[in-house]
Structures are given as C-alpha cells and as structure tokens.
Design an enzyme around this catalytic site. Structure first.
Site, short mmCIF file in Angstrom:
data_model
loop_
_atom_site.label_atom_id
_atom_site.label_comp_id
_atom_site.label_asym_id
_atom_site.label_seq_id
_atom_site.Cartn_x
_atom_site.Cartn_y
_atom_site.Cartn_z
N GLU A 159 0.83 -1.20 0.00
CA GLU A 159 0.00 0.00 0.00
C GLU A 159 0.87 1.24 0.00
O GLU A 159 1.82 1.36 0.75
CB GLU A 159 -0.92 0.01 1.22
N TYR A 183 -6.71 6.95 -0.41
CA TYR A 183 -7.61 8.05 -0.75
C TYR A 183 -7.80 8.84 0.53
O TYR A 183 -8.29 8.29 1.52
CB TYR A 183 -8.92 7.41 -1.21
N ARG A 187 -15.66 2.91 3.30
CA ARG A 187 -16.54 4.01 3.68
C ARG A 187 -15.75 5.31 3.65
O ARG A 187 -16.19 6.31 3.12
CB ARG A 187 -17.12 3.78 5.08
N ASP A 236 -12.80 7.95 5.90
CA ASP A 236 -12.83 8.81 7.08
C ASP A 236 -13.45 10.15 6.73
O ASP A 236 -13.26 10.66 5.62
CB ASP A 236 -11.42 9.05 7.61
N ALA A 273 -24.29 5.36 1.32
CA ALA A 273 -24.41 5.51 2.77
C ALA A 273 -23.40 4.70 3.55
O ALA A 273 -23.19 4.95 4.74
CB ALA A 273 -25.83 5.13 3.21
N GLN A 280 4.91 7.87 15.87
CA GLN A 280 3.93 8.13 14.82
C GLN A 280 3.00 6.94 14.65
O GLN A 280 1.78 7.10 14.53
CB GLN A 280 4.65 8.44 13.52
N HIS A 315 -0.25 -8.11 3.23
CA HIS A 315 -0.43 -6.76 2.68
C HIS A 315 0.39 -5.81 3.55
O HIS A 315 0.12 -5.65 4.74
CB HIS A 315 -1.91 -6.37 2.72
N ARG A 367 7.87 3.82 1.87
CA ARG A 367 9.28 3.50 2.07
C ARG A 367 9.50 2.02 1.74
O ARG A 367 8.74 1.16 2.19
CB ARG A 367 9.71 3.76 3.51
#
Length: 286
Positions: A6, A38, A96, A98, A115, A204, A258, A264
């Site tokens: 990802e 996204y 959905r 954030d 929805a 972090q 995954h 990085r």
C-alpha cells in the site's frame, strides 16, 4: 507466497520522488497488486488517480485504487470508478472512508451518496466486473460495538460483492488468528489478508494505531525505548519485529501479506527477502 503493498499519493515533488523510488525497488518482487490510498473526505482524489494512472502507464504492476463514500454523490463516485476502468484498472479497494476531520470525526453520508461501504461495493458490482477488496478490523472498528458487529459488517460487504478483505494492521498475531477463526466459523470464506506495518517511527505509528483502534503492546514500546534519536537502530529493530511477526504467520499457513509501506521500500523489501521472495520480472521504465 504472495504480497501486496500500500502506498499513499505524494503531496510534494520530494515525496513523489520517494514514492517512485520505492515502487521501483518493490516492483521486481512481483506483488499481486499495489493499492493507493484516498485521503479523508476524498482530499487526495486527483492525486490518487494520477498515481494510479502512472502505475498503469509505467509499470507492469496491477494497481488497486482506493475509493470512498465521503463527500461525493453516487454519480460522482460512479464516474471515478468508470474512469479507472477506462484506463485499465480492474481492482478497487472500497471503503466508507474517514470524514474530513479524520477518524476522530463523525461520518455523515452525502445526501445523494453511498451511505456505507456495503452500498459502495454493491454500486461497484453493478457498474463493472471489478475485483473488490474491503477492509476489516481484527480488534474492532473504532465505531463498532463488538467483534460480532464487525463480522456482520464484513458478511454484508461480501454479500454485496466483495472478493477480498484486508485487515487493519495489528502487532499481536493472536488477534488476527482469533478474528480469522471467528470469521470462518460464521461462514466467511473469502481471503482475509493480514495487514502488516513495519514501524518506521514508533511514536507516529502509536498515534495512528490509537486513532485506528489497533492496540500497541507494552513489549513493542519497550523495544523502541531510548531510540528516538537513533534511526539506524530503529530500522534494524523494526525489520526484526516485522519479520518475526510474518514468520509466525507463515508457520500458521498464511501465504499472503499486505504491507503498509508508508511509501518506504527498504524495510518491506528486507522482510520480503527474509520470507523467500526474490525479484521475478522486469518492469517498464519508471
């Protein structure tokens, strides 16, 4: 052994160089797919599309574009999905999403929008023959009342057309095994891919875990104690921890991982090497 990676869309030219250096480094491992996130409230919509389109143009990797329900009508979301299909993208990670304030905010569906992630999956399934991945939460979604509720939510997404689930990251494998056993017992048979995050920066990661509802065990904090100003040792420890976690999952029969790369490559590449992955193919020039 299968892996997927990802990435998030870059905000600056320097971040873009880092991203593409990472993609170039990881591409020869022939991941099953790479996903591109996204931002909250659809904040990175154009940058996500641009990153996915460049992956299509310049590499042989199969991209999976994240798509959310936040801040858009059904028609707008459908148009984005069609644009992905037109450039050759066949895999969507349907979420959905954030709210604009981040995970701490409250989600309010657009009055003319999807929805929920389940509704989004159903809409994508009607639109085209996408492969559709969805998220799931071994420790429970922050807004969920129980793991049973999360299992029911995953079943609804599968009934709507989801073909794969990717978990939120976790650090204790028993968390994943318990969730997997419960999901299988409830009749869920699609792949449930464990999400692994090599800890690039402990503080972090701990903040992100708190917002995402993922627990940070005391032993993990202890391993990074006193290393705030020692990035070299942090990286060595991070690779060791993630490799131990992955080896334990491999021993239990897990064959797909995954990785949340944080754009990085080095830690992820090292872990993949340790579990036996080697460069397999050339990619297009990046």
């Amino acid at each position: 052994m299968n892996v997927s990676f990802e990435f998030f869309p870059p905000q600056t030219e320097e971040m873009e160089r880092t991203l593409w250096t990472s993609i170039e480094r990881l591409a020869p491992l022939a991941p099953e797919f790479v996903s591109v996130t996204y931002g909250a409230g659809g904040a990175t919509r154009e940058r996500t599309h641009a990153t996915v389109a460049r992956i299509v143009r310049e590499t042989t990797i199969k991209p999976a574009a994240h798509l959310t329900c936040v801040g858009a009508t059904c028609a707008e979301v459908d148009e984005i999905a069609r644009s992905y299909w037109e450039i050759g993208v066949r895999h969507i990670v349907a979420l959905r999403g954030d709210p604009p304030g981040g995970v701490a905010g409250r989600f309010h569906p657009h009055p003319e929008g999807y929805a929920s992630s389940t509704a989004l999956v159903a809409g994508l399934r009607r639109l085209a023959d996408f492969e559709i991945s969805v998220s799931t939460y071994p420790e429970g979604h922050p807004e969920s009342a129980s793991i049973d509720q999360d299992i029911d939510a995953l079943k609804a997404k599968i009934d709507a057309g989801a073909t794969r689930a990717i978990t939120q990251f976790f650090f204790e494998n028993e968390v994943y095994f318990r969730f997997l056993d419960k999901a299988r017992a409830s009749g869920i048979n699609i792949p449930i891919i464990p999400g692994i995050v090599p800890v690039q920066n402990f503080r972090q990661t701990a903040r992100f875990a708190e917002r995402a509802g993922a627990s940070v065990p005391a032993w993990l904090a202890e391993r990074f104690e006193g290393l705030d100003d020692d990035p070299t040792t942090r990286r060595l420890i991070a690779a060791t921890i993630a490799a131990e976690q992955v080896f334990d999952l491999v021993d239990a029969g897990i064959e797909h991982f995954h990785f949340y790369t944080m754009n990085r490559a080095d830690l992820v590449y090292a872990i993949c090497h340790l579990i036996g992955l080697r460069p397999k193919a050339e990619t297009k020039d990046l």
